[in-house]
Design an enzyme around this catalytic site. Structure first.
Site, PDB file in Angstrom:
ATOM      1  CE1 TYR A   1      -3.299  -2.759   0.153  1.00 58.36           C
ATOM      2  CE2 TYR A   1      -3.762  -2.197   2.427  1.00 58.36           C
ATOM      3  CZ  TYR A   1      -4.022  -2.957   1.312  1.00 58.36           C
ATOM      4  OH  TYR A   1      -5.013  -3.911   1.355  1.00 58.36           O
ATOM      5  CB  SER A   2       1.073   4.337  -0.297  1.00 56.00           C
ATOM      6  OG  SER A   2      -0.241   4.714  -0.630  1.00 56.00           O
TER       7      SER A   2
END
Length: 344
Positions: free
Chosen positions: A63-64
């Protein structure tokens, strides 16, 4: 906040978990569409969650590009003992040939990196983000068991496995007296009920609790999409990149389900998302729902899904509106419901 057993484990988890996919953002098109929450707002969301008894927070190393875990770690700093952390690994997280998968090499590196980003020395629930057909099951399960014995993780789960993937791992672990999966993080929603045909009965039989991701149908059940009313610009449900990678839903089917939700909203005074979440909380095998929130308003609205229940008649109305013909062999098994009843 209600707490439930996580599968066959002794761990109790809140029925709502805050997903942190909105933390970070950055340049990745998909995660940018999800949100770009920074440390101050993430800390505020954690404050609100804890006040409501929501103590579990879910992330993933991809995530990111790791920023989600970093921001979560900073948001819970000084109160690690008050929260449960779940995170995930397996998907590609680097350019090297071994920066992907569930090999011993990849998992140990992934867990150590997540621990560092989260600022903790243990992870409560570590989940394989997807099935790795290139790594032998004995290597995967022995590595996870070693990580538990080392104190780096406490419980293990899988995510996005098919039924035979999950059962193969469970059977190997049982045969060799290794730690077993107690959770399966799976997609399940009022407009995505495939989970019910194989994974739900497997979860009940093998005591694997469902940790439901995208319970609002990949942003299709936010209340912003209705017949003749396209999603507003700037929302996840209007972002083409986001829509293309998510589960596909026929427009007419979606409108039929939302029409039924709207009828129940008029009866209950609840919102479309609250009704969709509450329906899921009454389904067999569900331990917790991973809810997302870009801001305080969205989080408080989602928290309104608990503390009440739809009536059996309202549940039946939603069941009927969202029903789809099953694929084989499930349509055949439905003809013998005396021996293959729906899970309860």
């Amino acid at each position: 906040m209600e707490y439930r057993q996580l599968g066959g484990s002794g761990l109790k988890v809140p029925i709502l978990t805050l997903g942190t996919g909105t933390f970070g953002g950055g340049d990745h098109q998909l995660f940018k569409a999800w949100g770009n929450t920074g440390v101050p707002e993430a800390t505020r969301l954690v404050d609100i969650a804890l006040e409501a008894g929501l103590t579990m927070f879910d992330s993933a190393d991809i995530y990111s590009e790791g920023r989600s875990e970093e921001i979560l770690g900073k948001a819970i700093a000084g109160r690690r003992d008050k929260v449960l952390i779940s995170t995930k690994g397996t998907f590609r997280n680097g350019d090297g040939p071994n920066d992907v998968g569930s090999s011993r090499h990849a998992l140990i590196r992934a867990v150590d990196a997540s621990l560092k980003r989260l600022g903790t020395d243990y992870i409560d629930l570590y989940q394989l983000h997807g099935y790795d057909a290139q790594t032998p099951v004995e290597e995967v399960m022995n590595t996870l068991d070693d990580l538990i014995r080392a104190g780096k993780i406490r419980y293990i789960g899988a995510s996005n496995f098919s039924g035979w993937h999950l059962q193969k791992a469970l059977s190997f672990a049982e045969k060799h007296n290794l730690a077993r999966f107690v959770a399966h993080q799976a997609y399940y929603s009022l407009v995505g009920r495939d989970y019910e045909w194989e994974l739900m009965p497997l979860g009940l039989d093998q005591k694997v609790g469902a940790v439901v991701w995208s319970p609002l149908g990949w942003a299709k059940l936010t209340g912003k999409i209705r017949r003749g009313q396209p999603a507003p610009e700037g929302t996840r449900s209007s972002d083409k990149t986001n829509l293309d990678v998510g589960p596909q839903v026929d427009d007419e089917y979606l409108y039929k389900v939302v029409d039924a939700i709207d009828e129940i909203a008029a009866e209950t005074g609840k919102t479309v998302p609250q009704i969709a979440l509450n329906w899921l909380l009454q389904r067999p095998s569900v331990s917790t729902l991973v809810i997302g929130a870009r801001n305080e308003e969205q989080l408080r609205a989602n928290l309104g899904a608990v503390g009440w229940n739809l009536t059996p008649e309202q549940v039946a109305k939603l069941d009927e509106a969202s029903k789809l013909p099953p694929i084989y062999p499930y349509w055949h098994q439905l003809g013998f419901s005396e021996r293959n009843p729906f899970p309860v």
